[in-house]
Write an enzyme that holds these catalytic residues in place. Sequence first.
Site, PDB file in Angstrom:
ATOM      1  N   HIS A   1      27.813 -16.514  24.162  1.00  8.40           N
ATOM      2  CA  HIS A   1      29.044 -16.178  24.896  1.00  8.40           C
ATOM      3  C   HIS A   1      28.996 -14.755  25.456  1.00  8.40           C
ATOM      4  O   HIS A   1      30.033 -14.130  25.655  1.00  8.40           O
ATOM      5  CB  HIS A   1      30.296 -16.331  24.023  1.00  8.40           C
ATOM      6  CG  HIS A   1      30.333 -17.590  23.227  1.00  8.40           C
ATOM      7  ND1 HIS A   1      30.950 -18.740  23.665  1.00  8.40           N
ATOM      8  CD2 HIS A   1      29.789 -17.899  22.021  1.00  8.40           C
ATOM      9  CE1 HIS A   1      30.806 -19.690  22.760  1.00  8.40           C
ATOM     10  NE2 HIS A   1      30.095 -19.209  21.750  1.00  8.40           N
TER      11      HIS A   1
ATOM     12  N   SER B   1      21.458   3.644  47.334  1.00  9.25           N
ATOM     13  CA  SER B   1      22.696   3.449  48.077  1.00  9.25           C
ATOM     14  C   SER B   1      22.719   4.423  49.250  1.00  9.25           C
ATOM     15  O   SER B   1      22.223   5.546  49.137  1.00  9.25           O
ATOM     16  CB  SER B   1      23.888   3.709  47.155  1.00  9.25           C
ATOM     17  OG  SER B   1      25.024   4.062  47.917  1.00  9.25           O
TER      18      SER B   1
ATOM     19  N   LYS C   1      22.565   6.353  42.840  1.00  8.97           N
ATOM     20  CA  LYS C   1      22.392   4.932  42.518  1.00  8.97           C
ATOM     21  C   LYS C   1      20.947   4.467  42.528  1.00  8.97           C
ATOM     22  O   LYS C   1      20.136   4.904  43.326  1.00  8.97           O
ATOM     23  CB  LYS C   1      23.174   4.085  43.527  1.00  8.97           C
ATOM     24  CG  LYS C   1      24.669   4.291  43.415  1.00  8.97           C
ATOM     25  CD  LYS C   1      25.278   3.390  42.379  1.00  8.97           C
ATOM     26  CE  LYS C   1      25.583   2.064  43.042  1.00  8.97           C
ATOM     27  NZ  LYS C   1      25.983   1.079  42.064  1.00  8.97           N
TER      28      LYS C   1
ATOM     29  N   GLU D   1      19.110  -9.247  42.249  1.00  6.58           N
ATOM     30  CA  GLU D   1      20.341  -9.840  42.794  1.00  6.58           C
ATOM     31  C   GLU D   1      20.028 -10.845  43.896  1.00  6.58           C
ATOM     32  O   GLU D   1      20.643 -11.899  43.989  1.00  6.58           O
ATOM     33  CB  GLU D   1      21.250  -8.747  43.349  1.00  6.58           C
ATOM     34  CG  GLU D   1      21.850  -7.866  42.273  1.00  6.58           C
ATOM     35  CD  GLU D   1      22.478  -6.614  42.882  1.00  6.58           C
ATOM     36  OE1 GLU D   1      23.709  -6.583  43.009  1.00  6.58           O
ATOM     37  OE2 GLU D   1      21.743  -5.688  43.238  1.00  6.58           O
TER      38      GLU D   1
END
Length: 466
Positions: free
Chosen positions: A158, A279, A285, A292
Site C-alpha cells: 500500500h 528545469s 532541479k 517519467e
Amino acid sequence: MPGVRLWGGRFESEPQEEVLAYTSSLPYDRRLARHDVEGSRAHVRMLRDRGILSGEEAAQLLEGLDAVAREIQEGSFPFRPELEDVHTCVEARLRELVGEVAGKLHTARSRNDQVALDMHLYLRERVRELDGAVRTLQVSILDLAERHRDLIMPGYTHLQPAQPVLFAHHLLAYFFMLQRDRERLAFCREQLDRMPLGAAALAGTGFPIDPGRVAAELGFSRLYDNSMDAVSDRDYVVDVLSACALIMIHLGRLGEELVLWTSREFGFLELDDSYTTGSSIMPQKKNPDVAELVRGRVGRVVGQLTGFLMVLKGLPLTYARDLQEDKEAAFGALDTTLASLQVMAGMVATARPRAEAMVRACRGGLLTATDLADYLARKGMPFRQAHELVGRIVRYCLERQKELWELTTEEYAAFSPLFGDDVREHVTLEASVRARTSPGGTAPASVAAQLEKARALAGTSPRGMV
Ligand code: ARG
C-alpha cells in the site's frame, strides 16, 4: 505493358490523389522491403522446382531480386511515393531491372498471403531483438543487485513501509517479471512459426505449389492448415502487441519506482546526470524525465494493442484492407518498447543507491513488528493473539517515539511473560531480513539463490526462442 499499379486493367481512371494518400501503406511498410524480397526469392525457387517457371525465367527473376536486395541494403532503392505499398514498389523495380518476366513473380501468389509472410518474417526478427533488449535490461538489474547485496530498505505494501527487505531482493522482482516477458516473447516466436504463403488471395491456388519447400527455406516449421485463416489471421500481431504492452507496463512500474526513489522524500537512489534533465526556470532541479516518459509511453503501447484489437473486432473473413492497420500498431509498439528497454537498461546500470536514506526510512516505522509477533508465536502464543499484543506494543512505541529494539526487558515483560532477554536481537532490521529464509524470501541466503538462478537465466534463451 501494365502500368505501375498491380491492378490497372479493369479501371478507366486513376485513383484520386487523396485516395492514394489515404490508402497507401508505403510510408511505413517500406521497412518490410528486405523481407518482401526474401519471401519472393523463396517463392521463385519453389515455382522453378515445381516447373511453374522455367529455369531461365527463375534465374532472371532471382538475379533481379538480388539487385533489388542490394539496393535496399545500400539505401538506393527507389521507394516511389506514387505506388501504394512496398510490394508494388519491389515488383515495379524488378520490372525496370529485368523486364516483362517480372510479371511472372506473382504467379500463384496474392498480396494477401505475401503481406502475411512479410509480417511473419519481420516480426520474427523484431521479437528476437526485443528478447535481447529485455535480457540486457535484466543484466543491468542483476549487476546492480549484485553490487549492493547487503543494502536494506523498507519493503512496501500500500506504499506504506511494511517489512525490511534487501534492495537486491526488490530489484530481483523486476528481473523475474522480465523473465516472464521473455517467455511471452518465446510464445510469440512459436506463434510466428507458421508460413502463410500459398494461401494466395484466400482460397489457395490451382498451381502445383510446394509451400513446405518455401517454409523450409525460410526457416518455418509449420504451415497454416487453412488458406482463409492464413490470409486473415493477425493473432500473431496481437500476441506481439500484448507482449509489448506488458513489457511496457513492467517498465512503467519500474519507472515509477525510480521516480519515487529519486524524490527528495525517498532519496533512495541517485540517477546519473546523463539520464536526467534540468528545469528551464528552477536551477536546482534534477528531474527523472526519462523514467517519467517510459511511464507515460505505456499509454501509447497499450493504446496500440487495444486499437488493433478493435480493428479485428467483427471483421469477417478473409482479407480486408482494415488489416493493413496492423503495421503502424506493431511497428510503433515495437519501436517504443525497444527504445524504452534500452534507455531503462542504461539508467539502471548507472544508478547509485543511497544506503543511509534507505536505512533512515526503515526507522520509526516499526517495520519489524511482524518479527515480534513471530517471536511470540514461536513461543506458543496463537499468531492472532500475538498480533493483537504486538499492536499494543506498537502503539506504546509510537507514543514514546521508540524503536522495538530500544524497549527494555522490563517494558517487554509488562506486555507478556513470554518475552525473554533475547527479544531485542530478533527485532533489528538485520535480524528481520536474516530470518526470512523461505524460498524466494529476503534473507541473504534466499537472495543469493535468486541471484544465482537469475544469472543462469540471463545466460540462456527461453524455450521456443530460436
Ligand atoms: N498494403 C496491404 C496490407 O498491408 C497489402 C495487401 C493488399 N491487398 C489487397 N488485396 N489490397 O495489408
